[in-house]
Design an enzyme around this catalytic site. Structure first.
Site, PDB file in Angstrom:
ATOM      1  N   GLU A  64      -6.076  -7.462   2.224  1.00  0.00           N
ATOM      2  CA  GLU A  64      -5.990  -7.556   0.761  1.00  0.00           C
ATOM      3  C   GLU A  64      -4.738  -6.853   0.219  1.00  0.00           C
ATOM      4  O   GLU A  64      -4.581  -5.644   0.395  1.00  0.00           O
ATOM      5  CB  GLU A  64      -7.257  -6.980   0.129  1.00  0.00           C
ATOM      6  CG  GLU A  64      -8.472  -7.877   0.381  1.00  0.00           C
ATOM      7  CD  GLU A  64      -9.793  -7.264  -0.056  1.00  0.00           C
ATOM      8  OE1 GLU A  64     -10.785  -7.985  -0.057  1.00  0.00           O
ATOM      9  OE2 GLU A  64      -9.816  -6.064  -0.399  1.00  0.00           O
TER      10      GLU A  64
ATOM     11  N   THR B 232     -17.072  -6.239   7.037  1.00  0.00           N
ATOM     12  CA  THR B 232     -17.432  -7.658   7.055  1.00  0.00           C
ATOM     13  C   THR B 232     -16.353  -8.410   7.822  1.00  0.00           C
ATOM     14  O   THR B 232     -15.839  -9.409   7.435  1.00  0.00           O
ATOM     15  CB  THR B 232     -17.495  -8.026   5.629  1.00  0.00           C
ATOM     16  OG1 THR B 232     -18.585  -7.264   5.149  1.00  0.00           O
ATOM     17  CG2 THR B 232     -17.787  -9.489   5.391  1.00  0.00           C
TER      18      THR B 232
ATOM     19  N   THR C   4     -18.211  -7.994 -16.894  1.00  0.00           N
ATOM     20  CA  THR C   4     -19.648  -8.231 -17.132  1.00  0.00           C
ATOM     21  C   THR C   4     -19.858  -9.633 -17.644  1.00  0.00           C
ATOM     22  O   THR C   4     -19.011 -10.206 -18.297  1.00  0.00           O
ATOM     23  CB  THR C   4     -20.197  -7.246 -18.185  1.00  0.00           C
ATOM     24  OG1 THR C   4     -19.202  -7.043 -19.177  1.00  0.00           O
ATOM     25  CG2 THR C   4     -20.558  -5.948 -17.533  1.00  0.00           C
TER      26      THR C   4
ATOM     27  N   THR D  35     -13.729 -15.283   3.276  1.00  0.00           N
ATOM     28  CA  THR D  35     -14.086 -14.872   1.900  1.00  0.00           C
ATOM     29  C   THR D  35     -12.800 -14.566   1.116  1.00  0.00           C
ATOM     30  O   THR D  35     -12.196 -15.470   0.561  1.00  0.00           O
ATOM     31  CB  THR D  35     -15.056 -13.668   1.879  1.00  0.00           C
ATOM     32  OG1 THR D  35     -14.500 -12.574   2.613  1.00  0.00           O
ATOM     33  CG2 THR D  35     -16.395 -14.042   2.490  1.00  0.00           C
TER      34      THR D  35
ATOM     35  N   ASN E  33      -9.727  -5.434  -5.832  1.00  0.00           N
ATOM     36  CA  ASN E  33     -10.998  -4.732  -5.698  1.00  0.00           C
ATOM     37  C   ASN E  33     -11.514  -4.104  -6.979  1.00  0.00           C
ATOM     38  O   ASN E  33     -12.635  -3.584  -7.016  1.00  0.00           O
ATOM     39  CB  ASN E  33     -10.903  -3.702  -4.576  1.00  0.00           C
ATOM     40  CG  ASN E  33     -10.871  -4.391  -3.236  1.00  0.00           C
ATOM     41  OD1 ASN E  33     -11.818  -5.077  -2.867  1.00  0.00           O
ATOM     42  ND2 ASN E  33      -9.764  -4.255  -2.522  1.00  0.00           N
TER      43      ASN E  33
ATOM     44  N   LYS F 288     -12.722 -13.675  10.364  1.00  0.00           N
ATOM     45  CA  LYS F 288     -12.473 -13.513   8.936  1.00  0.00           C
ATOM     46  C   LYS F 288     -12.435 -12.025   8.641  1.00  0.00           C
ATOM     47  O   LYS F 288     -12.994 -11.212   9.397  1.00  0.00           O
ATOM     48  CB  LYS F 288     -13.534 -14.216   8.098  1.00  0.00           C
ATOM     49  CG  LYS F 288     -14.944 -13.677   8.170  1.00  0.00           C
ATOM     50  CD  LYS F 288     -15.270 -12.461   7.346  1.00  0.00           C
ATOM     51  CE  LYS F 288     -14.976 -12.669   5.884  1.00  0.00           C
ATOM     52  NZ  LYS F 288     -15.383 -11.409   5.135  1.00  0.00           N
TER      53      LYS F 288
END
Lengths: 407, 407
Positions: free
Chosen positions: B279, B193, B407, B152, B402, B178
């Protein structure tokens, strides 16, 4: 910027001077003196590593049976992890102040805040003390000087006041604090780089005073977090001068409650102001956790959410990512059934009964989250446990502030 | 980028296709099929909130007595907090794959990773499965396709391999994983995850296989953290096809140890690669904690340091701020005497016996910290407890990744 508008508690004088400890050159030595030794209640950090002034302050309070004539605070250096030399420096500060003020060494309470691991230059404090004592005053501006000199990475002075009438007599509370980073207090009874000083002119002994401080501090200073880093120097000190002439034991239940509420109110405002002025903070988030087995379980969930980098970064961009909130609750170590969980952000439902709320209006939630302050309510079931916990977002600015290093 | 160079374990085929779940349009449906059902060992997240595929996977493994014919992984959607519908989606995927492969539904193991709380479109997976099955191959590139489709926010494929000779027969291990954010695994036995898939052609039953996986995962995947956010979907799955023809029970102690070491080696490399690709990571830090009462205490200290925003931001700028490390150790909830603590960074002393090391060379330490990878050793006393824990710095880039919401 908050400033002191109401009358201050009687029996105290304050001052601040420049001792040359802060690199910025600002005032960095703050002193508060009680006309007659005050009753003291204190809470210190529960960190296994505690700074020298905390060791010395604890010993002094024990030796003086909870009496304090003077508080000497330096900012710019935490006097922590400085070994035996650090202890001697704190003791030297106290003995020197005692000689100048004509009191016992153990009646002086030392505090330090700033960088860890750098020897605190005792000679700078000793040299600056006479000028500080000369400036002592019960004026509003003197109290503001005190509240300003204790600041480090804070961007503003933090003060709060209250006045309650007990048996027709006005009793006053004045509080001030510092703290913006390394904020994740876990205070224990007589055990603080959050520094909080509370002054009242109530007449009360140290034991009763400690009984008042514990619950007030637990639901205020112990219920906030900027970064979850519990400092080695956190201190909350409450001094009661007795100068209002109103003795605690002659006050009825109802009036006692009003004083408790006023003290808690002052603590809560100061705690809020610490988060509001937290390093890099752009959003203040109040977590309302409910439905757990007990208060401790609710607080565990709150801390887990408050310390989650994924939740905190989402808040910084007003991202209604409730999945991160749910996941952080899930790894708190508290058992619960996700099917009974509901989450509201700014009063709007986002998650209900184990799935995304059918009523979720993502745009509306995002708009609420653009406000500087809002609430996130997480209900985990039908238990009676609940808590309120104040925290904030994690921003690029926080990283910049704390990664600012150059050789 | 790591690529597959050694021979793969026999008995498995892999494939990946685009099912249209990832917004990027990349391959997002990965499948692995065993020629004959493999023995399976698994560890899932200990988060109270677990994703639908974990619930279904656990049920399936129980029903099949630890046998797995196929693994179906989708990336781009975690199928978590999706309620009863999410469970049905995972079951539907399994039953559809079972029908196509001619096996029992419970012999299919589902996994999902990606966003939480968004319904997973079952129809996209169902539509893509026939093409995926058609592409199944035991080739190196097919295994790479599998390892790539599961990613991801990762920036690169993560694979590791090992081969050991047991009773003159080569036994092979292939692993891929991952994970870059929401990495703070706390895996429990049959409970991810972070997704990790380990394949071997050893002939072994599910019980013995589980006994091998537990310790290997605990000191690798359970000893890493990017942000401390324990995911709702973490899964480590180890499949043994038996195709090498070497039965575990006929292997002597020494050879068993060599297989255990090889398995641990593969887990350790994958765990390292997760942190290395974390990250926004610019520094990989190995914490070596020692001198505590036991392993659990050492791990508590390690996690506290690994999750401290103040430590992590200091590492991002190569700041030798050992005070933050000491403070984070101090609030871990493990008793120790600061006077017996010593800290080394990159092998250089910074803190010894309760105070700044006399031998500290700040510039030299800073230079070591400019390297991408280095060690921080914290010794807390004379106890036998020790652990090794892999973590990373906290950077502006992590916050950007993050906080990326519009929107």
């Amino acid at each position: 910027m908050a400033s002191i508008r109401q009358a201050l508690p009687a029996g105290f004088r304050w001052a601040a001077v420049k001792a040359g400890i802060k690199a910025s050159g600002r005032t960095d030595l703050a002193i508060a003196v009680c006309d007659t030794p005050a009753a003291a209640a204190v809470m210190f950090t529960r960190n296994q590593v505690v700074a020298a002034p905390i060791i010395v302050g604890r010993n002094n309070l024990r030796a003086s049976s909870g009496k304090v004539k003077a508080v000497i605070v330096n900012a710019g250096n935490a006097n922590c992890a400085t070994g035996v030399l650090g202890i001697r420096t704190a003791e030297q500060t106290c003995s020197h102040a005692a000689a100048l003020l004509g009191c016992e060494q153990q009646e002086v309470f030392p505090s330090s805040t700033g960088i860890i691991g750098v020897p605190l230059p005792a000679e700078k404090i000793v040299a600056a003390l006479p000028a500080a004592i000369e400036r002592l005053s019960s004026s509003n501006s003197a109290a503001e000087d005190f509240a300003t000199a204790i600041l480090t990475t804070d961007t503003r002075m933090k003060v709060a006041q209250a006045e309650v009438v007990l048996n027709d007599r006005p009793v006053r509370i004045f509080g001030c604090c510092k703290g913006a980073g390394m904020i994740g207090p876990q205070l224990g009874p007589p055990h603080a780089t959050m520094l909080v000083y509370l002054f009242t002119d109530l007449a009360i002994g140290p034991v009763d005073l400690q009984a008042l401080l514990g619950p007030a501090a637990d639901k205020s200073f112990n219920s906030i977090s900027v970064d979850g880093d519990t400092s080695t120097n956190d201190t909350v000190l409450l001094l009661a001068s007795g100068a209002c002439g109103q003795a605690w034991e002659t006050v009825d239940q109802e009036a006692q409650t009003s004083f408790r509420d006023a003290l808690f109110g002052v603590c809560e405002r100061l705690a809020h102001d610490i988060i509001d002025d937290g390093e890099g903070v752009t959003h203040v988030v109040t977590l309302q956790i409910s439905g757990t087995a007990d208060y401790a379980a609710a607080k565990k969930i709150a801390r887990s959410i408050a310390h989650s980098p994924l939740c905190k970064t989402a808040w910084s961009s007003a991202d209604p990512n409730w999945g991160r909130i749910l996941a952080a609750a899930g790894y708190a170590g508290v058992p619960f059934d996700p099917a009974h969980v509901s989450i509201h952000i700014g009063g709007l439902p986002v998650f209900e009964d184990g799935t995304r709320s059918l009523h979720m209006d993502e745009k509306a939630v995002h708009t609420r989250m653009l406000q500087r302050e809002y609430e996130i309510a997480v209900s985990l079931g039908n238990g009676p446990g609940r808590c309120r916990f104040l925290t904030c977002d994690l921003t690029v600015e926080y990283v910049h502030i704390n990664a600012d290093y150059s050789t």
